[in-house]
Motif scaffolding. Structure first.
Motif, mmCIF file in Angstrom:
data_model
loop_
_atom_site.group_PDB
_atom_site.id
_atom_site.type_symbol
_atom_site.label_atom_id
_atom_site.label_comp_id
_atom_site.label_asym_id
_atom_site.label_seq_id
_atom_site.Cartn_x
_atom_site.Cartn_y
_atom_site.Cartn_z
ATOM 1 N N ALA A 17 0.834 -1.214 0.000
ATOM 2 C CA ALA A 17 0.000 0.000 0.000
ATOM 3 C C ALA A 17 0.863 1.256 0.000
ATOM 4 O O ALA A 17 0.605 2.214 -0.744
ATOM 5 N N ARG A 18 1.901 1.260 0.813
ATOM 6 C CA ARG A 18 2.787 2.433 0.860
ATOM 7 C C ARG A 18 3.541 2.587 -0.462
ATOM 8 O O ARG A 18 3.722 3.717 -0.946
ATOM 9 N N LEU A 19 3.960 1.474 -1.055
ATOM 10 C CA LEU A 19 4.675 1.530 -2.332
ATOM 11 C C LEU A 19 3.784 2.118 -3.421
ATOM 12 O O LEU A 19 4.252 2.899 -4.259
ATOM 13 N N MET A 20 2.516 1.775 -3.404
ATOM 14 C CA MET A 20 1.593 2.317 -4.417
ATOM 15 C C MET A 20 1.435 3.824 -4.272
ATOM 16 O O MET A 20 1.375 4.549 -5.271
ATOM 17 N N VAL A 21 1.348 4.309 -3.036
ATOM 18 C CA VAL A 21 1.242 5.754 -2.821
ATOM 19 C C VAL A 21 2.531 6.451 -3.240
ATOM 20 O O VAL A 21 2.496 7.529 -3.863
ATOM 21 N N ASP A 22 3.680 5.861 -2.917
ATOM 22 C CA ASP A 22 4.964 6.460 -3.298
ATOM 23 C C ASP A 22 5.090 6.596 -4.813
ATOM 24 O O ASP A 22 5.601 7.598 -5.315
ATOM 25 N N LYS A 23 4.621 5.582 -5.542
ATOM 26 C CA LYS A 23 4.774 5.593 -6.998
ATOM 27 C C LYS A 23 3.591 6.250 -7.712
ATOM 28 O O LYS A 23 3.764 6.896 -8.740
ATOM 29 N N GLY A 24 2.394 6.058 -7.163
ATOM 30 C CA GLY A 24 1.202 6.562 -7.846
ATOM 31 C C GLY A 24 0.798 7.966 -7.442
ATOM 32 O O GLY A 24 -0.023 8.582 -8.109
ATOM 33 N N GLY A 25 1.352 8.459 -6.331
ATOM 34 C CA GLY A 25 1.010 9.810 -5.906
ATOM 35 C C GLY A 25 0.020 9.828 -4.753
ATOM 36 O O GLY A 25 -0.663 8.833 -4.460
ATOM 37 N N ASP A 26 -0.069 10.974 -4.103
ATOM 38 C CA ASP A 26 -0.901 11.105 -2.909
ATOM 39 C C ASP A 26 -2.389 11.096 -3.216
ATOM 40 O O ASP A 26 -3.210 11.016 -2.306
ATOM 41 N N ILE A 27 -2.766 11.168 -4.477
ATOM 42 C CA ILE A 27 -4.184 11.129 -4.828
ATOM 43 C C ILE A 27 -4.826 9.820 -4.394
ATOM 44 O O ILE A 27 -6.003 9.774 -4.030
ATOM 45 N N ILE A 28 -4.050 8.726 -4.367
ATOM 46 C CA ILE A 28 -4.575 7.427 -3.927
ATOM 47 C C ILE A 28 -4.956 7.496 -2.458
ATOM 48 O O ILE A 28 -6.028 7.043 -2.048
ATOM 49 N N ARG A 29 -4.085 8.111 -1.643
ATOM 50 C CA ARG A 29 -4.367 8.238 -0.218
ATOM 51 C C ARG A 29 -5.590 9.141 0.020
ATOM 52 O O ARG A 29 -6.438 8.846 0.867
ATOM 53 N N ARG A 30 -5.664 10.247 -0.747
ATOM 54 C CA ARG A 30 -6.784 11.172 -0.552
ATOM 55 C C ARG A 30 -8.118 10.510 -0.871
ATOM 56 O O ARG A 30 -9.108 10.713 -0.158
ATOM 57 N N GLU A 31 -8.156 9.729 -1.942
ATOM 58 C CA GLU A 31 -9.408 9.068 -2.304
ATOM 59 C C GLU A 31 -9.810 8.035 -1.252
ATOM 60 O O GLU A 31 -10.997 7.869 -0.947
ATOM 61 N N CYS A 32 -8.815 7.346 -0.674
ATOM 62 C CA CYS A 32 -9.118 6.396 0.408
ATOM 63 C C CYS A 32 -9.685 7.124 1.620
ATOM 64 O O CYS A 32 -10.676 6.689 2.221
ATOM 65 N N ASN A 33 -9.059 8.227 1.982
ATOM 66 C CA ASN A 33 -9.528 8.991 3.142
ATOM 67 C C ASN A 33 -10.940 9.538 2.916
ATOM 68 O O ASN A 33 -11.769 9.551 3.832
ATOM 69 N N ASP A 34 -11.208 9.996 1.694
ATOM 70 C CA ASP A 34 -12.553 10.503 1.381
ATOM 71 C C ASP A 34 -13.592 9.395 1.525
ATOM 72 O O ASP A 34 -14.693 9.615 2.040
ATOM 73 N N TYR A 35 -13.237 8.203 1.061
ATOM 74 C CA TYR A 35 -14.179 7.081 1.145
ATOM 75 C C TYR A 35 -14.468 6.735 2.605
ATOM 76 O O TYR A 35 -15.618 6.500 2.977
ATOM 77 N N ILE A 36 -13.418 6.714 3.451
ATOM 78 C CA ILE A 36 -13.597 6.381 4.868
ATOM 79 C C ILE A 36 -14.468 7.433 5.559
ATOM 80 O O ILE A 36 -15.318 7.113 6.389
ATOM 81 N N ARG A 37 -14.264 8.710 5.203
ATOM 82 C CA ARG A 37 -15.084 9.767 5.817
ATOM 83 C C ARG A 37 -16.554 9.624 5.431
ATOM 84 O O ARG A 37 -17.447 9.879 6.240
ATOM 85 N N ARG A 38 -16.801 9.221 4.200
ATOM 86 C CA ARG A 38 -18.182 9.101 3.736
ATOM 87 C C ARG A 38 -18.863 7.824 4.226
ATOM 88 O O ARG A 38 -20.042 7.838 4.572
#
Length: 682
Positions: free
Chosen positions: A522-543
């Motif tokens: 999961a951390r490797l994907m964020v490092d390579k794919g960008g922080d947009i992956i983390r933001r979308e996960c956080n948005d989903y958890i909030r909703r």
């Protein structure tokens, strides 16, 4: 003689006044008493230590391990001029040594010494008689359960489980020890009753069809049977399509008879032939749930099953009810068709068309919009499916407007060129997309035309290991690999390498319940794919709140070469006691369902839970492959997924994957690697 001489010396020291005739007698008596006391002191002997050998060593151990009891016993001995010499705990036996503390300066030391041994022995025996030792034997079949439910001791009682001999020892004061002993006896008796009851119980599993399970569930069969028979348990297993009975043999037989009576009354309304797109749309889990909800709201009931020839059978308790349910199914799904002329069909291969579909799905997310391309002889049709007529008409207008704006300049199409043997130009690394280009043949890549990549490019972190390719002096030879085939034609591959570099439609990622993306893949994907992956996960958890093990959610892939990421909450290994296998199975099943929902054709899966979650690699890979097998067995004819890639950086894990594949997919082909999946820019 000694005594008489001593008296004479005492008398010689005494003087008697002449005027008091009684004085001499009084002084003589006092002198005699003092002399006798001094003689007694001179005869004092320290009593020998007492060796007590009749005390249970478990009582001695209890006293030594209980500070309060130990202090109480030592204080008792002290009042009788004694002290105890405690044995070593490592050399515990039944012997206790008590030593006298009497001395010459003690008052009445001689008389005390004469009775000391008897008095101390009696007091010691009385103290230890207040303690008791109870021992209970437990059968092997209930030992584990009893051991888990044993009460803990206290300062007055010690409870000890002796697993080697399957016994429980209770040591302490009689009242408290006997109370705890009775409590443990009740626990033992309760488990004996449970075991005896199980011995009288039967267990039976019956395979049924999926629609039969829905009908049994709707008719409250399991609830009715359990209320009618107190000792009978009925379970409807929707994953394995089984009805499970647990109880006495007699009651199981009666329940089975009633089950077959219910199933024997089922009527079927068979209709067909439906188009492939309708079957695919109805197979989507969200659509399935929506239609069943409509049945419930309108008081209808029906359970459908896909049959050969794209036919659908609707089952209910009567032919009329089946027909009503079928009509309701057809009206719950809306279809709009849009004709695309041959001159504009090329726009369907453009990047703008892909973006248009993403936009439509995002805007009409609740309407469950699905867009299918139907190929004709000289043209194509866009088929729009939805659960909302209003949304379907709106999408029809949006797509019509999109194609009305088509010109070749506005819609540049990526070339689909095939590299031939006589061409010497090497394609750029960005061209190696599995849906756009074909890999060159081995004859093209001769030594004078192709420069071997540097060592830097062949690192394990982003590319296939060097061992997967063989370099010869005159040409490059591609290795022979084994491809596993499903019965419905899908291909399954294994790859050693970094899964984040794969150019596939969707990659499955393992996350925890909070989607923190701070460790492992999961951390490797964020490092390579960008922080947009983390933001979308956080948005989903909030909703939506946190997910449970076995749940799956979508995000975009950021800068990764894949199109989507499926974040699966994979289970933490707890020695198989917390449904870890079922939750991991659900992760794969849901991932395939959601990938099909997005019309993905290729999916890459790592060995979920084998990292910090501690899942054994051989068990994880076996569960993953079994889930793939079961999904393809049920949905292989309808799913859009055609390529499955099992990828890991660990060669041992890949070996486990291949062993499981050999077990579940006996159909294999020896073929050249047809896809250069690892993207060079990552």
């Amino acid at each position: 003689m000694h005594y008489e001489g001593f008296q004479q010396r005492c008398k010689s020291r005494c003087t008697k006044p002449s005027n008091n005739p009684d004085y001499g007698k009084e002084e003589e008596a006092k002198s005699d008493t003092a002399c006798e006391a001094q003689v007694a002191v001179g005869m004092f002997r320290i009593p020998e230590p007492i060796i007590i050998q009749s005390i249970d060593h478990r009582k001695i151990e209890f006293i030594m391990k209980s500070p309060a009891e130990k202090a109480s016993f030592e204080f008792l001995l002290l009042s009788y001029h004694a002290r105890v010499k405690w044995p070593e705990l490592t050399e515990m036996n039944c012997t206790l040594e008590i030593i006298s503390t009497l001395a010459k300066h003690f008052k009445n030391c001689t008389s005390l010494s004469k009775t000391w041994t008897t008095t101390v022995s009696k007091q010691t025996e009385t103290f230890f008689d207040m303690l008791c030792v109870n021992e209970l034997s437990i059968s092997q079949e209930i030992w584990d359960n009893v051991e888990k439910h044993l009460p803990s001791g206290n300062e007055h009682v010690i409870v000890r489980a002796i697993k080697k001999f399957r016994k429980v020892s209770i040591v302490g004061h009689k009242i408290e020890a006997n109370e705890i002993t009775m409590l443990i006896e009740d626990i033992i008796e309760n488990f004996k009753i449970v075991v005896n009851k199980r011995k009288c119980e039967g267990f039976e599993e019956i395979d049924v069809q999926e629609y039969q399970l829905y009908i049994l569930n709707y008719s409250q069969f399991a609830v009715d049977m359990q209320s009618q028979y107190n000792d009978l348990a009925v379970t409807l297993d929707f994953k394995k399509f089984k009805v499970i009975f647990t109880g006495t043999t007699e009651k199981i037989v009666e329940a089975k008879v009633k089950m077959f009576e219910i199933l024997g009354k089922i009527k079927c309304d068979l209709r067909g032939e439906f188009c492939d797109q309708f079957i695919q749309y109805l197979s989507i889990q969200e659509v399935d749930e929506f239609v069943r909800t409509q049945f419930y709201k309108k008081g209808a009931f029906g359970a459908w099953e896909f049959q050969k020839g794209n036919a659908i059978g609707m089952y209910s308790f009567s032919g009329h009810e089946a027909g009503v349910a079928f009509d309701m199914l057809l009206t719950s799904i809306v279809n709009e068709q849009l004709y695309i002329s041959n001159s504009k069909c090329v726009a369907l291969d453009s990047e703008q068309w892909l973006n248009e579909q993403k936009t439509i799905r995002r805007i009409h997310q609740k309407a469950l919009i699905e867009i299918y391309i139907v190929n004709g002889l000289s043209d194509r049709n866009v088929s729009i499916y939805s659960i909302s007529a209003r949304a379907a008409r709106s999408v029809h207008g949006e797509i019509k407007k999109f194609f009305s704006q088509y010109t070749p300049l506005n819609f540049p199409i990526n070339p689909t060129k095939t590299w031939k043997e006589d061409e010497n130009i090497k394609p750029t690394e960005n061209t190696w997309k599995i849906e756009k280009y074909l890999q060159p043949t081995a004859n093209t890549w001769t030594a004078d035309r192709y420069i071997k990549p540097t060592a830097k490019r062949w690192k394990e972190g982003g590319y296939i290991k060097p061992t997967t390719r063989t370099w010869k002096k005159d040409k490059y030879i591609k290795p022979i690999a084994k491809t596993w085939l499903t019965r419905t034609g899908q291909s399954i591959y294994t790859l050693v390498g970094d899964i984040t570099c794969l150019d596939v439609d969707v990659i499955v990622n393992s996350v925890n319940k909070n989607h923190q993306l701070k460790q492992g893949l999961a951390r490797l994907m964020v490092d390579k794919g960008g922080d947009i992956i983390r933001r979308e996960c956080n948005d989903y958890i909030r909703r939506n709140g946190t997910l449970e093990e076995g749940d799956v959610m979508w995000t975009s892939a950021g800068d990764l070469p894949c199109k989507w990421i499926l974040h699966a909450v994979s289970p933490v290994w707890k020695n198989g006691r917390s449904n870890e296998f079922g939750n991991l199975y659900d992760c794969i099943w849901q991932s395939f369902g959601k990938a099909y929902r997005r019309e993905c054709s290729s999916i890459a899966i790592p060995a979920l839970s084998t990292g910090i979650s501690g899942f054994p690699a051989n068990r994880s890979t076996d569960t993953i492959v079994k889930a793939i097998h079961d999904y393809m067995k049920k949905n292989g004819h309808y799913t859009s997924i055609q390529q499955v890639y099992l990828c890991d950086i660990n060669t041992d894990t890949i070996d486990h994957f291949e062993s499981a594949l050999d077990l579940y997919f006996p159909y294999t082909l020896l073929t050249d690697y047809q896809h250069d999946l690892f993207h060079s820019d990552i």
